[in-house]
Scaffold this motif. Structure first.
Motif, PDB file in Angstrom:
ATOM      1  N   PRO A 519       0.796  -1.225   0.000  1.00  0.00           N
ATOM      2  CA  PRO A 519       0.000   0.000   0.000  1.00  0.00           C
ATOM      3  C   PRO A 519       0.835   1.285   0.000  1.00  0.00           C
ATOM      4  N   PHE A 520       0.304   2.313  -0.697  1.00  0.00           N
ATOM      5  CA  PHE A 520       0.763   3.692  -0.547  1.00  0.00           C
ATOM      6  C   PHE A 520      -0.078   4.336   0.542  1.00  0.00           C
ATOM      7  N   LEU A 521       0.554   5.034   1.447  1.00  0.00           N
ATOM      8  CA  LEU A 521      -0.164   5.662   2.550  1.00  0.00           C
ATOM      9  C   LEU A 521      -0.182   7.182   2.368  1.00  0.00           C
ATOM     10  N   PRO A 522      -1.348   7.831   2.420  1.00  0.00           N
ATOM     11  CA  PRO A 522      -1.383   9.301   2.375  1.00  0.00           C
ATOM     12  C   PRO A 522      -0.785   9.878   3.650  1.00  0.00           C
ATOM     13  N   ASN A 523      -0.389  11.148   3.566  1.00  0.00           N
ATOM     14  CA  ASN A 523       0.189  11.803   4.742  1.00  0.00           C
ATOM     15  C   ASN A 523      -0.261  13.262   4.770  1.00  0.00           C
ATOM     16  N   PRO A 524      -1.490  13.511   5.228  1.00  0.00           N
ATOM     17  CA  PRO A 524      -1.976  14.896   5.279  1.00  0.00           C
ATOM     18  C   PRO A 524      -1.270  15.755   6.320  1.00  0.00           C
ATOM     19  N   ASP A 564      15.025  22.404   5.660  1.00  0.00           N
ATOM     20  CA  ASP A 564      14.355  21.847   6.835  1.00  0.00           C
ATOM     21  C   ASP A 564      13.067  21.142   6.427  1.00  0.00           C
ATOM     22  N   ASP A 565      12.770  20.022   7.114  1.00  0.00           N
ATOM     23  CA  ASP A 565      11.555  19.231   6.873  1.00  0.00           C
ATOM     24  C   ASP A 565      11.487  18.738   5.431  1.00  0.00           C
ATOM     25  N   TYR A 566      12.628  18.351   4.891  1.00  0.00           N
ATOM     26  CA  TYR A 566      12.698  17.848   3.519  1.00  0.00           C
ATOM     27  C   TYR A 566      11.766  16.649   3.341  1.00  0.00           C
ATOM     28  N   ILE A 567      11.068  16.611   2.222  1.00  0.00           N
ATOM     29  CA  ILE A 567      10.083  15.562   1.954  1.00  0.00           C
ATOM     30  C   ILE A 567      10.657  14.552   0.976  1.00  0.00           C
ATOM     31  N   ASP A 568      10.575  13.282   1.328  1.00  0.00           N
ATOM     32  CA  ASP A 568      11.013  12.216   0.428  1.00  0.00           C
ATOM     33  C   ASP A 568      10.195  10.968   0.727  1.00  0.00           C
ATOM     34  N   GLY A 569      10.219  10.029  -0.216  1.00  0.00           N
ATOM     35  CA  GLY A 569       9.482   8.781  -0.032  1.00  0.00           C
ATOM     36  C   GLY A 569      10.277   7.789   0.781  1.00  0.00           C
ATOM     37  N   VAL A 570       9.612   7.081   1.666  1.00  0.00           N
ATOM     38  CA  VAL A 570      10.273   6.079   2.498  1.00  0.00           C
ATOM     39  C   VAL A 570       9.447   4.799   2.485  1.00  0.00           C
ATOM     40  N   THR A 571      10.116   3.685   2.725  1.00  0.00           N
ATOM     41  CA  THR A 571       9.432   2.404   2.886  1.00  0.00           C
ATOM     42  C   THR A 571       9.308   2.100   4.370  1.00  0.00           C
ATOM     43  N   LEU A 572       8.146   1.623   4.762  1.00  0.00           N
ATOM     44  CA  LEU A 572       7.845   1.343   6.167  1.00  0.00           C
ATOM     45  C   LEU A 572       7.660  -0.156   6.363  1.00  0.00           C
ATOM     46  N   SER A 573       8.116  -0.640   7.488  1.00  0.00           N
ATOM     47  CA  SER A 573       8.007  -2.068   7.773  1.00  0.00           C
ATOM     48  C   SER A 573       6.701  -2.373   8.495  1.00  0.00           C
ATOM     49  N   PRO A 574       5.951  -3.387   8.026  1.00  0.00           N
ATOM     50  CA  PRO A 574       4.716  -3.760   8.738  1.00  0.00           C
ATOM     51  C   PRO A 574       4.999  -4.435  10.072  1.00  0.00           C
ATOM     52  N   PHE A 575       6.265  -4.813  10.306  1.00  0.00           N
ATOM     53  CA  PHE A 575       6.603  -5.470  11.568  1.00  0.00           C
ATOM     54  C   PHE A 575       6.916  -4.460  12.663  1.00  0.00           C
ATOM     55  N   ILE A 589       5.953  -4.302   2.624  1.00  0.00           N
ATOM     56  CA  ILE A 589       6.292  -2.947   3.059  1.00  0.00           C
ATOM     57  C   ILE A 589       5.086  -2.047   2.832  1.00  0.00           C
ATOM     58  N   CYS A 590       5.205  -0.806   3.280  1.00  0.00           N
ATOM     59  CA  CYS A 590       4.316   0.275   2.877  1.00  0.00           C
ATOM     60  C   CYS A 590       5.190   1.416   2.364  1.00  0.00           C
ATOM     61  N   PHE A 591       4.578   2.298   1.571  1.00  0.00           N
ATOM     62  CA  PHE A 591       5.311   3.442   1.022  1.00  0.00           C
ATOM     63  C   PHE A 591       4.573   4.720   1.391  1.00  0.00           C
ATOM     64  N   GLN A 592       5.348   5.733   1.843  1.00  0.00           N
ATOM     65  CA  GLN A 592       4.732   6.992   2.250  1.00  0.00           C
ATOM     66  C   GLN A 592       5.751   8.127   2.106  1.00  0.00           C
ATOM     67  N   TYR A 593       5.262   9.291   1.713  1.00  0.00           N
ATOM     68  CA  TYR A 593       6.098  10.489   1.747  1.00  0.00           C
ATOM     69  C   TYR A 593       6.121  11.031   3.173  1.00  0.00           C
ATOM     70  N   GLN A 594       7.346  11.275   3.674  1.00  0.00           N
ATOM     71  CA  GLN A 594       7.503  11.770   5.033  1.00  0.00           C
ATOM     72  C   GLN A 594       8.532  12.901   5.061  1.00  0.00           C
ATOM     73  N   ASN A 595       8.482  13.653   6.141  1.00  0.00           N
ATOM     74  CA  ASN A 595       9.485  14.699   6.367  1.00  0.00           C
ATOM     75  C   ASN A 595      10.754  14.115   6.972  1.00  0.00           C
ATOM     76  N   PHE A 596      11.891  14.613   6.510  1.00  0.00           N
ATOM     77  CA  PHE A 596      13.165  14.383   7.176  1.00  0.00           C
ATOM     78  C   PHE A 596      13.505  15.647   7.957  1.00  0.00           C
ATOM     79  N   ALA A 597      14.399  15.508   8.920  1.00  0.00           N
ATOM     80  CA  ALA A 597      14.787  16.696   9.683  1.00  0.00           C
ATOM     81  C   ALA A 597      15.326  17.760   8.740  1.00  0.00           C
ATOM     82  N   LYS A 598      16.170  17.322   7.794  1.00  0.00           N
ATOM     83  CA  LYS A 598      16.686  18.276   6.804  1.00  0.00           C
ATOM     84  C   LYS A 598      17.440  17.535   5.711  1.00  0.00           C
TER      85      LYS A 598
END
Length: 738
Positions: A519-524, A564-575, A589-598
């Motif tokens: 799944p792709f996960l939204p991130n509002p 700051d708060d750089y946005i990139d796609g990451v893979t998330l573990s269901p475990f 896995i899951c895929f979602q765009y998330q913020n990085f610190a920078k």
């Protein structure tokens, strides 16, 4: 980062319209025949000016004290994009200008070729080559680089493995390109934390000679690699001294090219028609209205594993209106009002049955032949600003203030499981207002500015918004008065920029369509990015160095950009129960765009040219490094860091400047952490001959030594895409008028 989607490995050229193709080849062959005749004819008459007519027209826009010796004037020419009428060499920022003469010399087929050697700028394209994404200082996609055509933002986006944000413009329609790097470009619109690239299309007044009422030209070009043909027809008419109109039609038909290893790269052919219609009306001596249309109609076949998968039809249309009015002295009034609308529609029709996963349930489904996916992106923009010039005591002011608004309306749809499901529909509005004052006192210049940005985006179930104030401060000094150092200027800048999340980054959802279902996960809850750049630079301008009439221009800068708060796609573990990725059968896995610190990016840029009239030499360079840092402090290489580059150019002029011959050498260094990239060096050669007043011949050899190489920015695609091998280009342009 290329968004994980479905096994797309390349795109193939669609079938050309047989009648149009035959006509285009016949015209191009006629041009080549005319070129041969011209070369055997007597020398051109003396009335031909020292430079080609197009270059003469460009030089008419220069100030009286500017040099008029070809490439030496590139850094001296006024930037179209400038809000205060600056040239690149005057700008206290990293700015570059590419003029029509240089574009003609490059015989550009793609935007990548238009921007060859511009420091800090790289173009990423998939096998299609016509659709491109621009990278500035390691930042690209989702509006980080504002791409503008005649004032119109190009915001088309389609979720894919490679490029995310693409634009469509034919180099044949372009008169000049201006580039401003870094968030100092934020006066040109919201979100441009990487920079801005402004494409200015041809004008009738640049094409018509002073005593002409009408003029036309016919150009034909042949390219050996892919057996490509280009035909361009241009016409201009001066209705009266205050009203003129220009039209340009371009047709390109290219087959699959061969890479430097001699292998044919499937899916790299294309067949595209483009057009331009533009009129300029000058109601008074101090006002001008430009109305324009730029369009493109394209068709091709996408392949998957070298098998045709989708038939693609694309139509892009840009409509612009630009009005400028000044007072007599360009004092308090220098008002610009720009309005634009860009609409890009891309339709995919499946050619074979495709095994997919249902976007909602994740269960296997079959996408039948004839299934449709549609991408419809409309972008409306308004940009208004005024510059007031005045003095207080002995300090000169250029006070610029204005505001802008851009609205994106994205509609995607089609058969469930089709490609469009993963590019979400929705609306996004970004707007801003700014004020900037440039103060000049003898050897000191200070630029201080503030910009306010706000955004909102929504679909049927989500809505988010935000705003911010971003500052800029620049200090420039010209400390020396002696002749040798009088043209040396130092500057330092601190500037911030603000980019809102895109619709895709915020709202993408559903299951991965092919290969493996996840799944792709939204991130509002995504935070906007904030670019904070420190830059130190030097400008140097000197004439009559070695001999009378020669010129040296040089710009160099070091920059450090913290996003700051750089946005990139990451893979998330269901475990991991804290990841938000719910474990289920068959979900790795899951895929979602998330913020990085920078994201931390730094680098060095150089652009220089020496011109002595009889010849010129240029050197440009860019070295860029970058990485992301997570909120936990983990560091990772940034996938969008391009090759470091050094480009050297040399040209010699003969026969009263009618003949120019030269070449380019470009070294590309492998970015850190990129599995695809390697070091490589490209060598190009060119020749341009103004045979008569009305006939111009051009020749070019790209990748002369047939090097096999890949663009490192394509490292996130499903397969390595090797760029074209040796390519020979021959063109002839016939012009007539009266």
């Amino acid at each position: 980062m290329g968004l994980v989607t479905w096994g797309r490995t390349g795109l193939a050229g669609g079938s050309a319209r047989p009648g149009f193709r035959s006509i285009a080849k016949a015209i191009a062959a006629l041009m080549a025949g005319a070129a041969t005749i011209a070369l055997s004819a007597p020398a051109a008459q003396a009335e031909q000016a020292a430079q080609p007519a197009a270059s003469q027209q460009d030089d008419q826009t220069q100030k009286p004290d500017e040099k008029a010796s070809g490439d030496a004037t590139l850094l001296d020419k006024i930037l179209v994009i400038s809000r205060t009428g600056e040239t690149a060499i005057q700008s206290l920022a990293s700015a570059s200008h590419v003029d029509r003469e240089q574009l003609d010399r490059r015989m550009a087929t793609t935007p990548n070729e238009m921007l060859l050697g511009v420091p800090g700028v790289t173009v990423q394209a998939d096998a299609r080559r016509v659709s491109s994404s621009i990278n500035i200082r390691g930042l690209q996609d989702f509006g980080r680089v504002a791409v503008i055509v005649d004032g119109a933002r190009q915001d088309f986006q389609r979720s894919d493995h490679g490029t995310q944000s693409t634009f469509y413009v034919d180099p044949e329609l372009i008169k000049s390109v201006d580039v401003v790097r870094g968030p100092v470009a934020n006066t040109y619109g919201s979100g441009a934390i990487g920079g801005v690239v402004f494409f200015d299309t041809k004008d009738a007044e640049d094409f018509l000679r002073p005593q002409e009422t009408w003029a036309g030209s016919l150009a034909g070009r042949y390219e050996s690699n892919g057996k490509g043909w280009t035909t361009s027809v241009t016409g201009a008419y001066r209705i009266n001294e205050n009203w003129d109109v220009l039209g340009n039609i371009v047709y390109r038909d290219y087959g699959d090219y061969k890479n430097g290893g001699g292998d044919t790269v499937a899916g790299t052919g294309f067949d595209v028609q483009s057009g331009l219609l533009k009129t300029a009306i000058r109601p008074t001596e101090n006002s001008e209205l430009k109305l324009g249309w730029v369009g493109s109609s394209d068709g091709w076949t996408e392949t998957s594993g070298s098998v045709p998968a989708n038939d693609v039809d694309l139509k892009s249309n840009t409509f612009t209106a630009r009005y400028n009015i000044t007072d007599e002295a360009k004092g308090w009034l220098d008002l610009h009002i720009n309005a634009s609308y860009n609409k890009t529609v891309l339709d995919l029709t499946t050619l074979v049955k495709q095994k997919r996963f249902d976007p909602v349930t994740g269960l296997p489904v079959v996408l039948p032949v004839g299934s449709l996916s549609a991408f419809d992106v409309g972008t409306t923009g308004i940009d208004i600003w005024n510059t007031s010039r005045f003095e207080t005591a002995s300090v000169a002011h250029e006070l610029t203030y204005g505001g802008d608004w851009v609205g994106d309306d994205v509609e995607t749809g089609g058969t469930a499981g089709g490609d469009s499901f993963y590019t979400p529909s929705g609306k996004r509005n970004v707007s801003g207002a700014y004020v900037q004052d440039k103060l000049t006192w003898e050897w000191l210049e200070v630029i201080a500015g503030l910009r306010y940005d706000s955004y909102s985006l929504k679909d049927d179930t989500h809505e988010t918004s935000g705003d911010r104030i971003s500052p800029r401060i620049t200090v420039g000094v010209t400390p020396f008065e002696n002749a040798g150092l009088a043209g040396l200027q130092f500057y330092g800048t601190y500037a911030e920029g603000y980019r809102s999340p895109s619709l895709t980054e915020t709202l993408i959802s559903g299951n991965h369509p092919a290969g493996v279902s996840f799944p792709f996960l939204p991130n509002p809850n995504l935070k906007p990015e904030t670019g904070k750049t420190v830059e130190f630079g030097v400008n140097y301008k000197q004439d009559d160095i070695i001999e009378g009439g020669d010129a040296l221009r040089l710009k160099a800068a070091y920059f450090n950009n913290n996003v700051d708060d750089y946005i990139d796609g990451v893979t998330l573990s269901p475990f991991d129960p804290t990841s938000g990725c719910l474990f289920g059968p068959g979900i790795p896995i899951c895929f979602q765009y998330q913020n990085f610190a920078k994201a931390k990016i730094d680098g060095f840029e150089l652009e220089s040219v020496y011109d002595a009239g009889w010849g010129y030499a240029g050197l440009s360079a860019s070295i860029i490094n970058g990485h992301t840092i997570s909120y936990e402090g983990e560091r990772a290489d940034l996938a969008t860091i391009p090759s470091s580059q050094v480009t050297a150019q040399l040209g010699l002029r003969f026969l009263e400047d009618k003949l120019t011959v030269g070449g380019e050498v470009q070294y590309n260094g492998k970015p850190k952490g990129n599995a695809v990239a390697k070091d490589f060096t490209l060598v190009n050669a060119f020749a341009s001959y103004q045979a008569t007043d009305n006939l111009k011949l051009d020749f070019r050899a790209d990748n002369l030594f047939d090097v096999k190489y890949a663009n490192p920015l394509n490292g996130s695609t499903t397969a390595v895409l090797y760029e074209p091998g040796v390519t020979l280009k021959l063109a002839a342009t016939m012009r007539f008028g009266g």
